[in-house]
Design an enzyme around this catalytic site. Structure first.
Site, PDB file in Angstrom:
ATOM      1  N   SER A   1     -28.459 -53.808 -41.298  1.00 54.61           N
ATOM      2  CA  SER A   1     -29.139 -53.561 -39.901  1.00 54.61           C
ATOM      3  C   SER A   1     -28.149 -52.978 -38.921  1.00 54.61           C
ATOM      4  CB  SER A   1     -29.558 -55.109 -39.609  1.00 54.61           C
ATOM      5  OG  SER A   1     -30.351 -55.694 -40.405  1.00 54.61           O
TER       6      SER A   1
ATOM      7  N   LYS B   1     -36.680 -53.058 -37.773  1.00 55.39           N
ATOM      8  CA  LYS B   1     -35.853 -54.314 -37.687  1.00 55.39           C
ATOM      9  C   LYS B   1     -35.515 -54.657 -36.316  1.00 55.39           C
ATOM     10  CE  LYS B   1     -33.382 -57.612 -39.462  1.00 55.39           C
ATOM     11  NZ  LYS B   1     -32.009 -57.427 -40.518  1.00 55.39           N
TER      12      LYS B   1
ATOM     13  N   LYS C   1     -25.288 -59.347 -32.895  1.00 55.89           N
ATOM     14  CA  LYS C   1     -25.264 -58.267 -33.193  1.00 55.89           C
ATOM     15  C   LYS C   1     -26.465 -57.246 -33.259  1.00 55.89           C
ATOM     16  CE  LYS C   1     -25.143 -56.824 -37.384  1.00 55.89           C
ATOM     17  NZ  LYS C   1     -26.597 -56.126 -38.450  1.00 55.89           N
TER      18      LYS C   1
END
Length: 294
Positions: free
Chosen positions: A96, A170, A238
């Site tokens: 990701s 995502k 993150k």
């Protein structure tokens, strides 16, 4: 595919690679942690000495790494995939990372005649182990058709657009998940403060419109105080960093996501960054001086 390369054997990559082995696929693997490599070798994989070595010895390479810098290093760094990639080879990055980084790396691979798909996943460690991840793929239809049967051993994949679209999808997922978990924790904290058993509230509303996969997965954790990952808070931080950086570059206002970032940062400051993101329950416990544990 006669042989598949796999770079990145962490909390997600290790079970994903094991599922490929269980399906009878031939793997050559690499990770900077030798113990992770040895575990996969014991399960039947071949040992790679570097990302370059993995690329040279495989027809398709999968990467599953923490963030953009790690993927860039594995692909573009010394002894990276870029040095060993072959014309016509497909690199599937299941990490990701930021969409712009996916496109940047894809352009470098294209110069070598290789193709890239970005294919981040959702579902956490549990679904990685079960092979039931949701896989969001960006890239060409032709490349996707070549690898979709391989992806099927790790989860259900959907082609959502061109290269980078998988990462964008995502990021949307991570924003919605964060807000959803916080809503569950906030509602259960309200129930507890009002003198109603949160677990009974959960059972009463789970079949209605408020019900969600987040509620099903995270509410029981809150009632048990069970916050082992799962999906760690530092990884969600993150992802939300990538969401907010991308949204600002596009001038998209995301006030709920920004607020969730502050909640996660608060938990990280309290030393909870390696707990499951369902530990947003702890944030509301602290905020309201209560316990959600039954």
């Amino acid at each position: 595919m006669q042989k598949i390369g796999f770079v990145g054997l962490g909390i997600m990559g290790k079970p994903m690679a094991k599922n490929l082995l269980a399906a009878g696929k031939s793997l050559v693997v690499y990770d900077i942690v030798p113990a992770a490599v040895e575990e996969l070798v014991s399960a039947g994989a071949e040992k790679g000495t570097s990302p370059r070595d993995v690329a040279e010895r495989s027809e398709m390479v999968i990467t599953m790494l923490p963030n953009s810098p790690h993927v860039k290093e594995a692909v573009c760094g010394k002894d990276g995939i870029l040095e060993g990639v072959k014309k016509g080879q497909i690199v599937v990055d299941m990490s990701s990372i930021a969409p712009l980084v996916s496109r940047e790396i894809g352009a470098l691979l294209a110069e070598k005649g290789a193709e890239m798909l970005d294919a981040p996943v959702s579902g956490g460690q549990e679904k990685a182990e079960k092979g039931t991840l949701a896989i969001m793929v960006g890239g060409s239809q032709v490349s996707y058709e070549k690898v979709k049967d391989i992806l099927a051993f790790m989860g259900k994949s959907t082609l959502v657009g061109d290269l980078g679209a998988g990462q964008t999808t995502k990021l949307v997922n991570q924003s919605i998940v964060a807000v959803n978990i916080a809503a569950v924790a906030e509602g259960m904290a309200f129930a507890k403060k009002a003198g109603v058993d949160p677990e009974k509230v959960f059972n009463a509303i789970r079949g209605g419109l408020a019900g969600s996969q987040c509620m099903e997965d995270k509410a029981p954790r809150m009632f048990e105080g069970r916050y082992n990952p799962g999906f760690r808070i530092n990884l969600h931080i993150k992802d939300l960093t990538n969401v907010l950086e991308t949204s600002r570059s596009l001038h998209v206002s995301m006030p709920l996501t920004a607020q969730l970032m502050e909640m996660f940062q608060n938990l990280a400051a309290d030393g909870h960054e390696t707990l499951d993101h369902g530990a947003l329950g702890l944030f509301y416990e602290k905020l309201n001086n209560l316990s959600l544990k039954k």
